[in-house]
Enzyme design. Structure first.
Site, PDB file in Angstrom:
ATOM      1  N   TYR A 173       0.813  -1.219   0.000  1.00 38.23           N
ATOM      2  CA  TYR A 173       0.000   0.000   0.000  1.00 38.23           C
ATOM      3  C   TYR A 173       0.848   1.271   0.000  1.00 38.23           C
ATOM      4  CZ  TYR A 173      -3.436   3.500   1.369  1.00 38.23           C
ATOM      5  OH  TYR A 173      -4.221   4.629   1.416  1.00 38.23           O
ATOM      6  N   LYS A 177       1.299   4.201  -3.008  1.00 40.82           N
ATOM      7  CA  LYS A 177       0.947   5.614  -2.885  1.00 40.82           C
ATOM      8  C   LYS A 177       2.159   6.508  -3.171  1.00 40.82           C
ATOM      9  CE  LYS A 177      -3.403   5.153  -1.983  1.00 40.82           C
ATOM     10  NZ  LYS A 177      -4.427   5.639  -2.937  1.00 40.82           N
TER      11      LYS A 177
END
Length: 250
Positions: A173, A177
């Site tokens: 994750y 990002k």
């Protein structure tokens, strides 16, 4: 007579996406609820219409190019342009990608298929959606693109040994990002000459399904920075990374 802005928000049936749609609709924007589940999308749109807002639901799975192109065709036929694109749809990987028991964790032990799935939704799909919507955005007099990032995307903050992110281990994750932030800068540089402002928003630790409702902020609080960047004036920043409190370090 000025026409109301048209905004597409991906992953907008719930959470920050839904709150963004609510807040934009309250400002007079016509919001397009992008959602994989058409029933949940229509419920969200109907709730906005019930409060006097203008909203439509679009079946949109950001990892399915056919649904992205179908959504763009619908927007073109109905409005002929798009003023705001909010790339909100994202997954953490944990419990949201095959194998179902895989979890985002330290890079030495993560399942690489989970990492691929997270990047597919959080990075590659953003390219698919943005590029498909760009012809519509170019017809706007003040197009804005907002990519939903995270504080954990900041390399500067992650590198602080005793900083707030020092205990976070994420091979899927957070790196996705960070990649999204880099992509935001690339789009901002390319589209600056066209007057299209492209920025990344860090909503904070928001109470949503993606984190098992453990966040401390409401979706509306998290969506505030998204709405601010989506409604920037012509003199607003582009290629910036912001939270509600202000600019964040890359």
């Amino acid at each position: 007579m000025n026409q109301p802005p048209i905004a597409l928000i991906t992953g907008a049936a719930t959470g920050i996406g839904r709150a963004t749609a609510d807040l934009l609709a309250a400002r007079g924007t016509t919001v397009l609820i992008g959602a994989r589940d058409p029933h949940r999308g229509e419920r969200a749109a109907a709730a906005i219409r019930a409060t006097g807002g203008h909203a439509h639901a679009l079946t949109l799975d950001v990892t399915d190019a056919a649904t992205v192109h179908a959504a763009a065709s619908w927007i073109d036929d109905r409005f002929g342009r798009l003023d705001v694109l909010v790339n909100n749809a994202a997954i953490t990987g944990s419990g949201h990608a095959a194998p179902q028991d895989a979890r985002d964790r330290a890079p030495s032990s993560v399942d690489v298929d989970l990492v691929r799935a997270v990047f597919d939704t959080n990075v590659f799909a953003v390219i698919t959606v943005t590029n498909t919507m760009l012809p519509l955005l170019r017809r706007s007099a003040a197009a804005r693109i907002v990519n939903l990032s995270s504080h954990s995307a900041s390399l500067t903050m992650t590198a602080q040994v005793d900083g707030p992110l020092s205990g976070l281990t994420s091979a899927a994750y957070s790196p996705s990002k960070t990649a999204l932030n880099a992509l935001t800068l690339q789009y901002a540089n390319e589209l600056r000459k066209d007057g299209i402002l492209v920025n990344a928003a860090a909503p904070g630790y928001v109470d949503t399904a993606i984190n098992g409702h453990t966040g401390v902020l409401t979706p509306a609080q998290g969506a505030a920075i998204v709405v601010r960047l989506a409604t920037l004036g012509h003199d607003g920043p582009t290629g910036a990374f912001h939270s509600q409190e202000g600019p964040l370090p890359w």
